[in-house]
Scaffold this motif. Sequence first.
Motif, mmCIF file in Angstrom:
data_model
loop_
_atom_site.group_PDB
_atom_site.id
_atom_site.type_symbol
_atom_site.label_atom_id
_atom_site.label_comp_id
_atom_site.label_asym_id
_atom_site.label_seq_id
_atom_site.Cartn_x
_atom_site.Cartn_y
_atom_site.Cartn_z
ATOM 1 N N SER A 13 0.830 -1.205 0.000
ATOM 2 C CA SER A 13 0.000 0.000 0.000
ATOM 3 C C SER A 13 0.865 1.256 0.000
ATOM 4 C CB SER A 13 -0.925 -0.006 1.227
ATOM 5 O OG SER A 13 -1.817 -1.098 1.182
ATOM 6 N N LEU A 14 1.949 1.232 0.760
ATOM 7 C CA LEU A 14 2.852 2.382 0.771
ATOM 8 C C LEU A 14 3.472 2.613 -0.606
ATOM 9 C CD1 LEU A 14 4.689 2.037 4.211
ATOM 10 C CD2 LEU A 14 3.141 3.863 3.502
ATOM 11 N N LEU A 15 3.855 1.523 -1.265
ATOM 12 C CA LEU A 15 4.433 1.653 -2.600
ATOM 13 C C LEU A 15 3.412 2.184 -3.588
ATOM 14 C CD1 LEU A 15 6.583 -1.606 -2.776
ATOM 15 C CD2 LEU A 15 7.406 0.747 -2.587
ATOM 16 N N TRP A 16 2.147 1.746 -3.469
ATOM 17 C CA TRP A 16 1.105 2.306 -4.322
ATOM 18 C C TRP A 16 0.922 3.785 -4.035
ATOM 19 C CZ3 TRP A 16 0.069 0.163 -8.532
ATOM 20 C CH2 TRP A 16 -0.170 -1.190 -8.688
ATOM 21 N N GLY A 17 1.001 4.146 -2.749
ATOM 22 C CA GLY A 17 0.848 5.547 -2.389
ATOM 23 C C GLY A 17 1.941 6.433 -2.947
ATOM 24 N N LEU A 18 3.124 5.849 -3.162
ATOM 25 C CA LEU A 18 4.245 6.605 -3.722
ATOM 26 C C LEU A 18 4.288 6.546 -5.254
ATOM 27 C CD1 LEU A 18 7.054 5.504 -1.223
ATOM 28 C CD2 LEU A 18 5.790 7.659 -1.231
ATOM 29 N N ALA A 21 7.408 -3.521 -14.062
ATOM 30 C CA ALA A 21 7.960 -4.608 -13.250
ATOM 31 C C ALA A 21 7.708 -4.368 -11.765
ATOM 32 C CB ALA A 21 9.455 -4.752 -13.528
ATOM 33 N N VAL A 22 7.911 -3.124 -11.319
ATOM 34 C CA VAL A 22 7.674 -2.799 -9.908
ATOM 35 C C VAL A 22 6.205 -2.985 -9.570
ATOM 36 C CG1 VAL A 22 7.706 -0.955 -8.200
ATOM 37 C CG2 VAL A 22 9.642 -1.245 -9.755
ATOM 38 N N TRP A 23 5.313 -2.560 -10.438
ATOM 39 C CA TRP A 23 3.877 -2.697 -10.182
ATOM 40 C C TRP A 23 3.465 -4.163 -10.128
ATOM 41 C CZ3 TRP A 23 0.505 1.503 -12.993
ATOM 42 C CH2 TRP A 23 0.800 2.757 -12.420
ATOM 43 N N LEU A 24 4.106 -5.014 -10.915
ATOM 44 C CA LEU A 24 3.793 -6.438 -10.887
ATOM 45 C C LEU A 24 4.166 -7.040 -9.534
ATOM 46 C CD1 LEU A 24 2.827 -8.966 -12.345
ATOM 47 C CD2 LEU A 24 5.156 -9.277 -13.206
ATOM 48 N N VAL A 25 5.320 -6.649 -9.002
ATOM 49 C CA VAL A 25 5.739 -7.136 -7.687
ATOM 50 C C VAL A 25 4.774 -6.650 -6.607
ATOM 51 C CG1 VAL A 25 7.558 -7.025 -5.935
ATOM 52 C CG2 VAL A 25 8.162 -7.318 -8.353
ATOM 53 N N VAL A 26 4.411 -5.381 -6.665
ATOM 54 C CA VAL A 26 3.494 -4.822 -5.674
ATOM 55 C C VAL A 26 2.136 -5.504 -5.757
ATOM 56 C CG1 VAL A 26 2.285 -2.737 -4.949
ATOM 57 C CG2 VAL A 26 4.686 -2.608 -5.591
ATOM 58 N N GLN A 27 1.658 -5.734 -6.977
ATOM 59 C CA GLN A 27 0.374 -6.402 -7.173
ATOM 60 C C GLN A 27 0.391 -7.787 -6.538
ATOM 61 O OE1 GLN A 27 -2.325 -5.199 -8.531
ATOM 62 N NE2 GLN A 27 -3.589 -6.917 -9.195
ATOM 63 N N SER A 28 1.487 -8.514 -6.695
ATOM 64 C CA SER A 28 1.607 -9.857 -6.130
ATOM 65 C C SER A 28 1.619 -9.802 -4.604
ATOM 66 C CB SER A 28 2.880 -10.527 -6.645
ATOM 67 O OG SER A 28 2.865 -10.639 -8.057
ATOM 68 N N MET A 29 2.307 -8.828 -4.040
ATOM 69 C CA MET A 29 2.339 -8.678 -2.592
ATOM 70 C C MET A 29 0.936 -8.441 -2.029
ATOM 71 S SD MET A 29 5.708 -6.206 -2.321
ATOM 72 C CE MET A 29 5.341 -5.713 -0.633
ATOM 73 N N VAL A 30 0.201 -7.534 -2.668
ATOM 74 C CA VAL A 30 -1.140 -7.190 -2.178
ATOM 75 C C VAL A 30 -2.091 -8.362 -2.337
ATOM 76 C CG1 VAL A 30 -3.127 -5.687 -2.564
ATOM 77 C CG2 VAL A 30 -0.816 -4.729 -2.566
ATOM 78 N N GLN A 31 -2.044 -9.052 -3.481
ATOM 79 C CA GLN A 31 -2.934 -10.185 -3.697
ATOM 80 C C GLN A 31 -2.651 -11.307 -2.702
ATOM 81 O OE1 GLN A 31 -5.519 -10.561 -5.448
ATOM 82 N NE2 GLN A 31 -5.486 -8.968 -6.989
ATOM 83 N N PHE A 32 -1.388 -11.555 -2.390
ATOM 84 C CA PHE A 32 -1.046 -12.580 -1.398
ATOM 85 C C PHE A 32 -1.618 -12.213 -0.037
ATOM 86 C CE2 PHE A 32 1.657 -14.135 2.018
ATOM 87 C CZ PHE A 32 1.716 -15.498 1.740
ATOM 88 N N ALA A 33 -1.477 -10.943 0.339
ATOM 89 C CA ALA A 33 -1.982 -10.497 1.637
ATOM 90 C C ALA A 33 -3.498 -10.580 1.704
ATOM 91 C CB ALA A 33 -1.514 -9.070 1.918
ATOM 92 N N VAL A 34 -4.169 -10.135 0.625
ATOM 93 C CA VAL A 34 -5.637 -10.153 0.602
ATOM 94 C C VAL A 34 -6.158 -11.579 0.723
ATOM 95 C CG1 VAL A 34 -7.625 -9.772 -0.903
ATOM 96 C CG2 VAL A 34 -5.894 -7.996 -0.655
ATOM 97 N N THR A 35 -5.461 -12.534 0.103
ATOM 98 C CA THR A 35 -5.892 -13.918 0.143
ATOM 99 C C THR A 35 -5.839 -14.496 1.552
ATOM 100 O OG1 THR A 35 -5.078 -14.222 -2.116
ATOM 101 C CG2 THR A 35 -5.483 -16.217 -0.843
ATOM 102 N N HIS A 36 -4.932 -13.989 2.396
ATOM 103 C CA HIS A 36 -4.716 -14.558 3.723
ATOM 104 C C HIS A 36 -5.210 -13.661 4.851
ATOM 105 C CE1 HIS A 36 -1.864 -16.843 1.198
ATOM 106 N NE2 HIS A 36 -2.023 -17.802 2.082
ATOM 107 N N MET A 37 -6.038 -12.674 4.537
ATOM 108 C CA MET A 37 -6.528 -11.771 5.571
ATOM 109 C C MET A 37 -8.029 -11.571 5.426
ATOM 110 S SD MET A 37 -3.556 -8.837 5.529
ATOM 111 C CE MET A 37 -4.356 -7.879 6.812
ATOM 112 N N GLN A 38 -8.673 -11.154 6.518
ATOM 113 C CA GLN A 38 -10.084 -10.819 6.463
ATOM 114 C C GLN A 38 -10.274 -9.544 5.649
ATOM 115 O OE1 GLN A 38 -11.391 -10.568 10.557
ATOM 116 N NE2 GLN A 38 -11.920 -12.738 10.598
#
Length: 295
Positions: A14-19, A216-233
Amino acid sequence: MSSLAPPILLVSGSLLWGLSWIPLHHLAAQGLSGMPLVLLIYGLLSVLAVPVLWHQRRAWRAQSGRLLLIALAGGWGTAALMCALVGGDVVRVMLLFYLSPIWATLGACWCFGERLTVARIIALLLAFVGIGLTLGINDSTLQPMTANDWLALSAGLGFSLNNLATRAADHVPLASKSVASLVASALLAGTLCLMLKQQPPPLTLHLAWQIGLLAAVWLVVQSMVQFAVTHMQASTVAVLVIVELIGAVLSSAWLGDNPLLAREWAGAVLVSLAALIAAWPAPSPLTVDARSTAP
């Protein structure tokens, strides 16, 4: 897996998206912005995304409808938000977009039966008070809704629906969930470019490698967020992603040489506190029972 890993990945993403406004402004200064920029970045990412989706087609075929919902909701959220930011007032757009925690929390209660606990309500209230303090709310905030306002509101709905669909698609591989919305964003951006008659500027080698690096950076960030969303409420995710807004506002004020006001610091503190409350792991019923029956 550590229970803190998903919140840490989500906050970092989220911080990376904000920047992300920093490289976007840099590219805009070179004549590339709005839907043409979205088309080039997500079109480039789609070159990688389509083979991944094809390779994993047997794994997600049983939940193809949910994957399609992930793609359409995430793709529309990106395209609508970019259009709104280009044509509308940034403060109004961000305020309307970040009503998404309300939609995500209500959707989680309806779709997954999550309880609206007191801590969750307090976290949401703190987050919204923090948004108001950070962005500032005045008379202009209450003006009638414009087309860009509706785009921003629908973008928040799109991202909330994307998060809910990501959790529901429990048998879809993480890679497919991460890249599906990239293809949809490219298709929607291309459609909007045709409708609005917008064309990207001529690409030079200097501009091309910058677009490739950002993709490339956005792809990494997208993967991070999707992984977190999958494992969180979903309701927890709804509060934590507000960190993106705070990162955008504070970095903009800092790099823009605009001094931060006391209300902006107070808003950042409240949103950070809301994120901590939302991310704090609740004790499991098994743990509680074990303690109560221990000699």
